[in-house]
Design a protein around this motif. Structure first.
Motif, PDB file in Angstrom:
ATOM      1  N   SER A 118       0.825  -1.205   0.000  1.00 44.08           N
ATOM      2  CA  SER A 118       0.000   0.000   0.000  1.00 44.08           C
ATOM      3  C   SER A 118       0.856   1.250   0.000  1.00 44.08           C
ATOM      4  CB  SER A 118      -0.884   0.045   1.246  1.00 44.08           C
ATOM      5  OG  SER A 118      -1.716  -1.057   1.321  1.00 44.08           O
ATOM      6  N   ILE A 119       0.293   2.288  -0.590  1.00 43.76           N
ATOM      7  CA  ILE A 119       0.839   3.632  -0.421  1.00 43.76           C
ATOM      8  C   ILE A 119      -0.301   4.502   0.066  1.00 43.76           C
ATOM      9  CG2 ILE A 119       2.614   3.369  -2.196  1.00 43.76           C
ATOM     10  CD1 ILE A 119       0.939   5.247  -3.951  1.00 43.76           C
ATOM     11  N   SER A 120       0.040   5.514   0.829  1.00 40.89           N
ATOM     12  CA  SER A 120      -0.954   6.448   1.341  1.00 40.89           C
ATOM     13  C   SER A 120      -0.682   7.814   0.743  1.00 40.89           C
ATOM     14  CB  SER A 120      -0.873   6.533   2.868  1.00 40.89           C
ATOM     15  OG  SER A 120      -1.083   5.256   3.431  1.00 40.89           O
ATOM     16  N   VAL A 121      -1.719   8.414   0.185  1.00 40.25           N
ATOM     17  CA  VAL A 121      -1.622   9.745  -0.410  1.00 40.25           C
ATOM     18  C   VAL A 121      -2.469  10.678   0.446  1.00 40.25           C
ATOM     19  CG1 VAL A 121      -2.075  11.116  -2.466  1.00 40.25           C
ATOM     20  CG2 VAL A 121      -1.285   8.757  -2.717  1.00 40.25           C
ATOM     21  N   TYR A 122      -1.821  11.624   1.085  1.00 39.73           N
ATOM     22  CA  TYR A 122      -2.505  12.568   1.964  1.00 39.73           C
ATOM     23  C   TYR A 122      -2.870  13.810   1.157  1.00 39.73           C
ATOM     24  CZ  TYR A 122      -0.958   9.633   5.767  1.00 39.73           C
ATOM     25  OH  TYR A 122      -0.757   8.562   6.616  1.00 39.73           O
ATOM     26  N   VAL A 123      -4.144  14.199   1.243  1.00 39.75           N
ATOM     27  CA  VAL A 123      -4.641  15.323   0.450  1.00 39.75           C
ATOM     28  C   VAL A 123      -5.297  16.354   1.359  1.00 39.75           C
ATOM     29  CG1 VAL A 123      -4.965  13.944  -1.628  1.00 39.75           C
ATOM     30  CG2 VAL A 123      -6.832  14.143  -0.011  1.00 39.75           C
ATOM     31  N   GLY A 124      -5.393  17.572   0.827  1.00 38.10           N
ATOM     32  CA  GLY A 124      -6.031  18.658   1.563  1.00 38.10           C
ATOM     33  C   GLY A 124      -7.522  18.711   1.278  1.00 38.10           C
ATOM     34  N   LEU A 125      -8.097  19.884   1.417  1.00 41.60           N
ATOM     35  CA  LEU A 125      -9.526  20.095   1.204  1.00 41.60           C
ATOM     36  C   LEU A 125      -9.772  20.746  -0.145  1.00 41.60           C
ATOM     37  CD1 LEU A 125     -10.587  21.465   4.694  1.00 41.60           C
ATOM     38  CD2 LEU A 125     -11.010  19.198   3.764  1.00 41.60           C
TER      39      LEU A 125
END
Length: 153
Positions: A118-125
């Motif tokens: 898995s990879i995690s992609v952190y995003v804003g609003l």
């Protein structure tokens, strides 16, 4: 004087069923070994490709993020699909406590036979949020420097 014992031809076992049974057993063991080896190799290849796709996607996203930062732009979620290798499953979750500036996390998972990657992609609003941080399968979030403010380059 020495005595030589010579067996008569008729006294030797020429039973063809004994020879064919041994031959069949050896052939069956070889066939079973090759079959099991081939199956194991195939399953290992499934895992290898899952790991490769996850790692390639992580590197491509980080490289694209770096390129966009050089142009004073953010990498957006609408631009992410061209960097995804393979066909991962995607789950959207709230961001964890390690990244204060991110609100959501999209987790891309490639399923291998022995292990999932898995990879995690952190995003804003927002409507088309920016990608703030990419966390790959090999790194730990706690090991990243705090001065990057959620950006991994």
């Amino acid at each position: 004087m020495s005595t030589l014992t010579i067996e008569a031809h008729e006294s030797r076992s020429n039973d063809p069923s004994t020879h064919s049974l041994e031959s069949f057993t050896q052939s069956a063991i070889k066939c079973l070994s090759w079959t099991l080896g081939t199956i194991l190799f195939g399953l290992a290849m499934v895992d290898f490709y899952a790991q490769t796709y996850a790692h390639e996607t992580e590197l491509a996203l980080q490289h694209a993020q770096t390129k966009m930062l050089e142009l004073n732009r953010d990498l957006r979620m609408s631009e992410i699909n061209e960097y995804i290798a393979g066909t991962p499953s995607v789950v959207t979750r709230p961001a964890d406590n390690h990244t204060q500036m991110c609100k959501k996390m999209k987790q891309y998972t490639w399923n291998g036979f022995f292990k999932d990657y898995s990879i995690s992609v952190y995003v804003g609003l927002g409507e088309d949020p920016s990608i703030d941080f990419v966390h790959g399968p090999g790194e730990m979030i706690k090991d990243l420097p705090t001065h990057t403010l959620g950006k991994a380059l």
